[in-house]
Design an enzyme around this catalytic site. Structure first.
Site, mmCIF file in Angstrom:
data_model
loop_
_atom_site.group_PDB
_atom_site.id
_atom_site.type_symbol
_atom_site.label_atom_id
_atom_site.label_comp_id
_atom_site.label_asym_id
_atom_site.label_seq_id
_atom_site.Cartn_x
_atom_site.Cartn_y
_atom_site.Cartn_z
ATOM 1 N N ASP A 65 18.759 -2.558 -24.039
ATOM 2 C CA ASP A 65 18.208 -2.640 -22.687
ATOM 3 C C ASP A 65 19.292 -2.627 -21.612
ATOM 4 O O ASP A 65 20.394 -3.128 -21.829
ATOM 5 C CB ASP A 65 17.389 -3.937 -22.576
ATOM 6 C CG ASP A 65 16.490 -3.935 -21.361
ATOM 7 O OD1 ASP A 65 16.277 -2.867 -20.772
ATOM 8 O OD2 ASP A 65 15.999 -5.025 -21.007
ATOM 9 N N GLY A 66 18.940 -2.064 -20.468
ATOM 10 C CA GLY A 66 19.837 -2.139 -19.302
ATOM 11 C C GLY A 66 20.472 -0.818 -18.904
ATOM 12 O O GLY A 66 21.301 -0.772 -17.998
ATOM 13 N N ASN A 67 20.042 0.267 -19.558
ATOM 14 C CA ASN A 67 20.622 1.585 -19.233
ATOM 15 C C ASN A 67 20.381 1.964 -17.774
ATOM 16 O O ASN A 67 21.280 2.456 -17.089
ATOM 17 C CB ASN A 67 19.990 2.687 -20.100
ATOM 18 C CG ASN A 67 20.266 2.489 -21.572
ATOM 19 O OD1 ASN A 67 21.080 1.658 -21.943
ATOM 20 N ND2 ASN A 67 19.587 3.242 -22.405
ATOM 21 N N GLY A 68 19.135 1.734 -17.323
ATOM 22 C CA GLY A 68 18.758 2.124 -15.959
ATOM 23 C C GLY A 68 19.587 1.358 -14.933
ATOM 24 O O GLY A 68 20.148 1.947 -13.994
ATOM 25 N N ARG A 69 19.669 0.020 -15.124
ATOM 26 C CA ARG A 69 20.435 -0.809 -14.169
ATOM 27 C C ARG A 69 21.913 -0.425 -14.153
ATOM 28 O O ARG A 69 22.558 -0.400 -13.119
ATOM 29 C CB ARG A 69 20.276 -2.300 -14.521
ATOM 30 C CG ARG A 69 19.020 -2.895 -13.928
ATOM 31 C CD ARG A 69 18.677 -4.184 -14.589
ATOM 32 N NE ARG A 69 18.105 -3.968 -15.917
ATOM 33 C CZ ARG A 69 17.969 -4.908 -16.829
ATOM 34 N NH1 ARG A 69 18.383 -6.127 -16.577
ATOM 35 N NH2 ARG A 69 17.414 -4.642 -17.987
ATOM 36 N N LEU B 152 24.556 1.499 -44.854
ATOM 37 C CA LEU B 152 23.702 0.975 -43.786
ATOM 38 C C LEU B 152 22.414 1.786 -43.636
ATOM 39 O O LEU B 152 22.450 3.017 -43.626
ATOM 40 C CB LEU B 152 24.487 1.046 -42.459
ATOM 41 C CG LEU B 152 23.707 0.685 -41.201
ATOM 42 C CD1 LEU B 152 23.460 -0.813 -41.124
ATOM 43 C CD2 LEU B 152 24.448 1.148 -39.946
ATOM 44 N N HIS C 127 21.264 6.256 -19.845
ATOM 45 C CA HIS C 127 20.808 6.492 -21.223
ATOM 46 C C HIS C 127 21.907 7.199 -22.022
ATOM 47 O O HIS C 127 22.153 6.890 -23.177
ATOM 48 C CB HIS C 127 19.523 7.328 -21.227
ATOM 49 C CG HIS C 127 18.353 6.614 -20.605
ATOM 50 N ND1 HIS C 127 18.033 5.312 -20.918
ATOM 51 C CD2 HIS C 127 17.435 7.009 -19.678
ATOM 52 C CE1 HIS C 127 16.962 4.935 -20.216
ATOM 53 N NE2 HIS C 127 16.590 5.948 -19.456
ATOM 54 N N ARG D 269 19.422 -9.029 -27.713
ATOM 55 C CA ARG D 269 18.921 -8.340 -26.509
ATOM 56 C C ARG D 269 19.952 -8.462 -25.394
ATOM 57 O O ARG D 269 20.173 -9.551 -24.851
ATOM 58 C CB ARG D 269 17.592 -8.903 -26.036
ATOM 59 C CG ARG D 269 17.099 -8.115 -24.809
ATOM 60 C CD ARG D 269 15.655 -8.341 -24.478
ATOM 61 N NE ARG D 269 15.222 -7.293 -23.556
ATOM 62 C CZ ARG D 269 13.982 -6.972 -23.314
ATOM 63 N NH1 ARG D 269 13.013 -7.588 -23.925
ATOM 64 N NH2 ARG D 269 13.677 -6.025 -22.444
ATOM 65 N N GLU E 159 17.030 -15.138 -35.624
ATOM 66 C CA GLU E 159 17.832 -15.852 -34.634
ATOM 67 C C GLU E 159 18.000 -14.908 -33.448
ATOM 68 O O GLU E 159 18.360 -13.741 -33.629
ATOM 69 C CB GLU E 159 19.214 -16.193 -35.215
ATOM 70 C CG GLU E 159 19.161 -17.198 -36.347
ATOM 71 C CD GLU E 159 18.691 -18.574 -35.900
ATOM 72 O OE1 GLU E 159 18.977 -18.970 -34.756
ATOM 73 O OE2 GLU E 159 18.021 -19.245 -36.705
ATOM 74 N N ARG F 178 19.374 7.581 -13.589
ATOM 75 C CA ARG F 178 19.094 6.759 -14.770
ATOM 76 C C ARG F 178 19.502 7.448 -16.074
ATOM 77 O O ARG F 178 19.938 6.810 -17.023
ATOM 78 C CB ARG F 178 17.602 6.413 -14.819
ATOM 79 C CG ARG F 178 17.150 5.449 -13.746
ATOM 80 C CD ARG F 178 15.638 5.255 -13.818
ATOM 81 N NE ARG F 178 15.212 4.729 -15.114
ATOM 82 C CZ ARG F 178 15.250 3.441 -15.438
ATOM 83 N NH1 ARG F 178 15.663 2.547 -14.568
ATOM 84 N NH2 ARG F 178 14.861 3.048 -16.627
HETATM 85 C C1 FPP Z 1 15.946 0.489 -22.022
HETATM 86 O O1 FPP Z 1 16.749 0.508 -20.854
HETATM 87 C C2 FPP Z 1 16.335 1.611 -22.871
HETATM 88 C C3 FPP Z 1 15.501 2.585 -23.288
HETATM 89 C C4 FPP Z 1 14.077 2.653 -22.914
HETATM 90 C C5 FPP Z 1 15.996 3.694 -24.108
HETATM 91 C C6 FPP Z 1 17.103 3.370 -25.084
HETATM 92 C C7 FPP Z 1 17.743 4.644 -25.408
HETATM 93 C C8 FPP Z 1 19.063 4.851 -25.624
HETATM 94 C C9 FPP Z 1 20.058 3.797 -25.740
HETATM 95 C C10 FPP Z 1 19.608 6.224 -25.782
HETATM 96 C C11 FPP Z 1 18.824 7.176 -26.585
HETATM 97 C C12 FPP Z 1 18.495 6.743 -27.960
HETATM 98 C C13 FPP Z 1 18.860 7.386 -29.071
HETATM 99 C C14 FPP Z 1 18.344 6.906 -30.381
HETATM 100 C C15 FPP Z 1 19.776 8.516 -29.085
HETATM 101 P P1 FPP Z 1 16.033 0.696 -19.458
HETATM 102 O O2 FPP Z 1 16.021 2.132 -19.121
HETATM 103 O O3 FPP Z 1 14.676 0.043 -19.490
HETATM 104 O O4 FPP Z 1 16.997 -0.101 -18.524
HETATM 105 P P2 FPP Z 1 16.614 -0.932 -17.238
HETATM 106 O O5 FPP Z 1 15.793 -2.113 -17.720
HETATM 107 O O6 FPP Z 1 17.940 -1.339 -16.703
HETATM 108 O O7 FPP Z 1 15.859 -0.019 -16.332
#
Ligand code: FPP
Length: 265
Positions: free
Chosen positions: A42-46, A153, A59, A210, A229, A55
């Site tokens: 989580d947190g890609n967008g931010r 793995l 990702h 997370r 955990e 955004r």
């Molecule tokens: C949540 O961050 C992340 C996702 C919905 C997508 C996760 C995807 C990746 C890490 C890359 C692609 C995956 C693969 C398997 C190649 P968010 O966009 O909700 O972030 P935010 O809460 O900051 O907006």
């Protein structure tokens, strides 16, 4: 005097990432590693927004983190890594973002597959995979086939995944099996239910990570995480590196897991 203490504190707290990693490796108990780690990426967008970037760039940066974490888990000898890559709720995002995520998945699999294979990683997809776009299904199918005999793995990519949805599908399938006499209702126990889930035959996650400061389970592995955990971190997923994973594992190793029982003496 105060200045001296402050500079000492600074030296201690400004350790390079390499030093931190080394220190964390030294404090790991290799006999007490989690068998199964699950991560809500989580947190890609931010991450992107804070940099004034679209955004999609967040990702893309998140894929780099995934690469590093898979490598680290694989070299540590972790059995299973399950990552939440796309939830059943993520379809609510603008079509362009959904499309970018699917393209990134295909790109990741195409680029990484030989490396994953050489490292003995087995790729599996969990979720309602048949509802994904064809390009994603094709790439997943190829990756699963290419790595099916690997014994290192197991990398579970949770895609179009939702915990409630998974449990609902399992209940439906059990009802069908009862109706045709394949399953006796008296035999249904927790083990049987586990075997109707996407993660059938796999151990439950020991550690659920997370990043990004959120402290929710967000419909991820609802059944399987009953005794996991939890480890939260304010670090956004695109900044999540080996040192953060090791920190989580070291923290996990210092916890007392009681599974509802009492502390062992
Ligand atoms: C949540 O961050 C992340 C996702 C919905 C997508 C996760 C995807 C990746 C890490 C890359 C692609 C995956 C693969 C398997 C190649 P968010 O966009 O909700 O972030 P935010 O809460 O900051 O907006």
């Amino acid at each position: 005097m105060v200045r001296k203490w402050f500079s000492l504190w600074r030296v201690r707290n400004n350790k390079s990432s390499l030093e931190k990693v080394e220190e964390l490796y030294n404090s790991l108990d290799m006999g007490k590693l989690p068998t199964h780690i699950a991560i809500i990426m989580d947190g890609n967008g931010r991450w992107a927004t804070r940099r004034g970037l679209p955004r999609a760039m967040g990702h893309r940066a998140g894929v780099e983190s995934l690469r590093e974490i898979v490598k680290t888990c694989s070299s540590l000898g972790i059995g299973y890594l399950t990552v939440y890559a796309f939830s059943t709720e993520n379809w609510k995002r603008p079509a362009i973002e959904v499309n970018i995520l699917m393209d990134l998945l295909v790109e990741y699999l195409n680029k990484e597959i030989e490396d994953l294979h050489e490292n003995n990683v087995r790729v599996r997809a969990i979720g309602r995979i048949n509802e994904l776009p064809e390009k994603a299904r094709g790439a997943l199918n190829q990756a699963e086939k290419r790595t099916e005999d690997n014994e290192g793995l197991i990398l579970n990519l949770a895609l179009n995944y939702g915990g409630r949805n998974e449990i609902t599908a399992a209940v439906k399938q059990m009802a069908c099996d009862v109706a045709v006499g394949k399953l006796n209702p008296d035999d249904i126990d927790e083990n049987i239910i586990s075997n109707y889930l996407y993660t059938a035959g796999m151990p439950d996650p020991d550690l659920l990570i997370r990043p990004s400061g959120e402290q929710r389970i967000s419909n991820f592995l609802l059944w399987q995480a009953a005794y996991s955990e939890f480890w939260y971190s304010p670090v956004l997923w695109p900044d999540f590196r080996k040192e953060h994973l090791l920190e989580a594992v070291v923290d996990y190793q210092n916890r007392q897991r009681r599974f509802g029982g009492l502390k062992s003496k």
